[in-house]
Design a protein around this motif. Structure first.
Motif, mmCIF file in Angstrom:
data_model
loop_
_atom_site.group_PDB
_atom_site.id
_atom_site.type_symbol
_atom_site.label_atom_id
_atom_site.label_comp_id
_atom_site.label_asym_id
_atom_site.label_seq_id
_atom_site.Cartn_x
_atom_site.Cartn_y
_atom_site.Cartn_z
ATOM 1 N N CYS A 1 0.835 -1.208 0.000
ATOM 2 C CA CYS A 1 0.000 0.000 0.000
ATOM 3 C C CYS A 1 0.872 1.261 0.000
ATOM 4 N N ALA A 2 0.371 2.306 -0.615
ATOM 5 C CA ALA A 2 1.115 3.570 -0.673
ATOM 6 C C ALA A 2 1.266 4.162 0.730
ATOM 7 N N PRO A 3 2.423 4.729 1.049
ATOM 8 C CA PRO A 3 2.625 5.358 2.357
ATOM 9 C C PRO A 3 1.568 6.425 2.612
ATOM 10 N N GLY A 4 0.987 6.387 3.807
ATOM 11 C CA GLY A 4 -0.014 7.378 4.168
ATOM 12 C C GLY A 4 -1.388 7.145 3.564
ATOM 13 N N ALA A 5 -1.568 6.038 2.825
ATOM 14 C CA ALA A 5 -2.868 5.768 2.194
ATOM 15 C C ALA A 5 -3.943 5.505 3.227
ATOM 16 N N TRP A 6 -3.545 4.996 4.358
ATOM 17 C CA TRP A 6 -4.480 4.769 5.462
ATOM 18 C C TRP A 6 -3.710 4.813 6.777
ATOM 19 N N LYS A 7 -4.429 4.946 7.859
ATOM 20 C CA LYS A 7 -3.802 5.123 9.170
ATOM 21 C C LYS A 7 -4.061 3.915 10.072
ATOM 22 N N ILE A 8 -3.165 3.762 11.011
ATOM 23 C CA ILE A 8 -3.291 2.659 11.960
ATOM 24 C C ILE A 8 -2.695 3.078 13.297
ATOM 25 N N CYS A 9 -3.257 2.582 14.395
ATOM 26 C CA CYS A 9 -2.723 2.909 15.716
ATOM 27 C C CYS A 9 -1.603 1.936 16.070
ATOM 28 N N ARG A 10 -0.843 2.274 17.097
ATOM 29 C CA ARG A 10 0.326 1.472 17.444
ATOM 30 C C ARG A 10 -0.048 0.045 17.837
ATOM 31 N N VAL A 11 -1.084 -0.124 18.661
ATOM 32 C CA VAL A 11 -1.474 -1.454 19.122
ATOM 33 C C VAL A 11 -1.916 -2.332 17.959
ATOM 34 N N CYS A 12 -2.746 -1.802 17.074
ATOM 35 C CA CYS A 12 -3.209 -2.581 15.919
ATOM 36 C C CYS A 12 -2.062 -2.888 14.971
ATOM 37 N N ASN A 13 -1.119 -1.960 14.840
ATOM 38 C CA ASN A 13 0.031 -2.181 13.974
ATOM 39 C C ASN A 13 0.875 -3.352 14.481
ATOM 40 N N GLU A 14 1.103 -3.394 15.803
ATOM 41 C CA GLU A 14 1.872 -4.488 16.382
ATOM 42 C C GLU A 14 1.149 -5.823 16.209
ATOM 43 N N ALA A 15 -0.178 -5.787 16.309
ATOM 44 C CA ALA A 15 -0.960 -7.013 16.157
ATOM 45 C C ALA A 15 -0.919 -7.542 14.718
#
Length: 283
Positions: free
Chosen positions: A71-85
């Motif tokens: 995916c393109a950088p910045g195309a969507w956002k994610i929080c730290r906890v969900c990113n780690e998961a």
């Protein structure tokens, strides 16, 4: 002599108990610092996480960039906890492989060197302390050992991480999935191992085929024994979530008085044991 040995064994166990508490504090301290430092420069507020739909918080802020390589950088956002998961899983948007979990090789001497009579007290104390750290890590996160003769990776995986849950039900003792999969020397990596979604696929395939010791659920002692048995082979590589800089921090006696005291305590225990088994000149 048997009385002396019993006293030495009791002293060793007491020392290990005290040292284990320092090991726990040291590992937890490193994990806490890493959580504080990771992603600080990438944190932003005011956007919505594509996974949990929250706008982020102090505990789990929205990151500037996701970690999907497609995916393109910045195309969507994610929080730290969900990113780690999502690490080692699939991207929630394009369904391609998300960023892997990077596991690093343990530096320095292997544990089997503890039986080497040529090691100095300082080397032995450092190795014993490292042994305690690895036992602590096994209880909390993924650990694996690569076997050069079998060309396989042996895993201990806390069930809560396999199932995607961060907590155990009240009163339940943590269980661990122990299994192994075929991994070549090249794929294992000399410095780090990329634990990706393909790794999960291989583990699931091993479990479904009913291979020996594949997907067996055990308690902590069983998981620790499974991993430590794999470290007896020459040329093995042990991988944990700790980076080389983490190990430098945790094994440096100048880092804190607690680490310095623990290493001194282990060294004194080693010296006491050696002195107790050497006959005195007048005996």
């Amino acid at each position: 002599m048997s009385s002396d040995n019993n006293q030495d064994e009791h002293a060793t166990k007491k020392s290990r108990k005290n040292d284990d508490s320092v090991v726990v504090e040291s590992v937890d301290a490193v994990e806490e610092v890493k959580k504080e430092e990771e992603g600080k420069s990438d944190e932003v507020h005011g956007d919505t996480c594509v996974v949990c739909m929250d706008e982020g918080s102090e505990v789990s802020p929205i990151l500037e960039n996701h970690q999907c390589p497609q995916c393109a950088p910045g195309a969507w956002k994610i929080c730290r906890v969900c990113n780690e998961a999502l690490l080692s899983r699939l991207c929630p948007v394009c369904r391609s492989e998300y960023a892997p979990i990077v596991m690093h090789t343990m530096p320095g001497l292997p544990f089997k060197k503890l039986a080497d009579s040529t090691l100095t007290e300082e080397e032995k104390s450092s190795l014993l302390y490292k042994f305690g750290i690895v036992r602590r890590i096994i209880s909390t996160s993924n650990v694996c050992v690569w076997s050069p003769s079998k060309q396989r990776m042996f895993f201990s995986l806390p069930s809560k991480l396999v199932e995607g849950s961060e907590t155990e039900a009240a009163g339940e003792e943590t269980t661990y999935i122990v299994t192994s999969i075929p991994v070549t020397d090249e794929d294992a990596g000399t410095e780090s191992f990329q634990f990706s979604n393909k790794t999960w696929d291989a583990i699931e395939n091993e479990v479904e085929n009913g291979a020996a010791q594949a997907g067996e659920s055990v308690l902590y002692n069983g998981a620790a024994q499974y991993i430590l048995n794999a470290t007896r082979e020459d040329g093995h590589r042990l991988y944990t979530m700790l980076t080389p800089s983490d190990w430098d921090y945790m094994l440096n006696p100048n880092t804190s008085s607690d680490i310095n005291d623990a290493l001194k305590s282990i060294r004194l225990t080693i010296l006491h044991h050696v002195e107790s088994v050497i006959p005195k000149k007048n005996e």
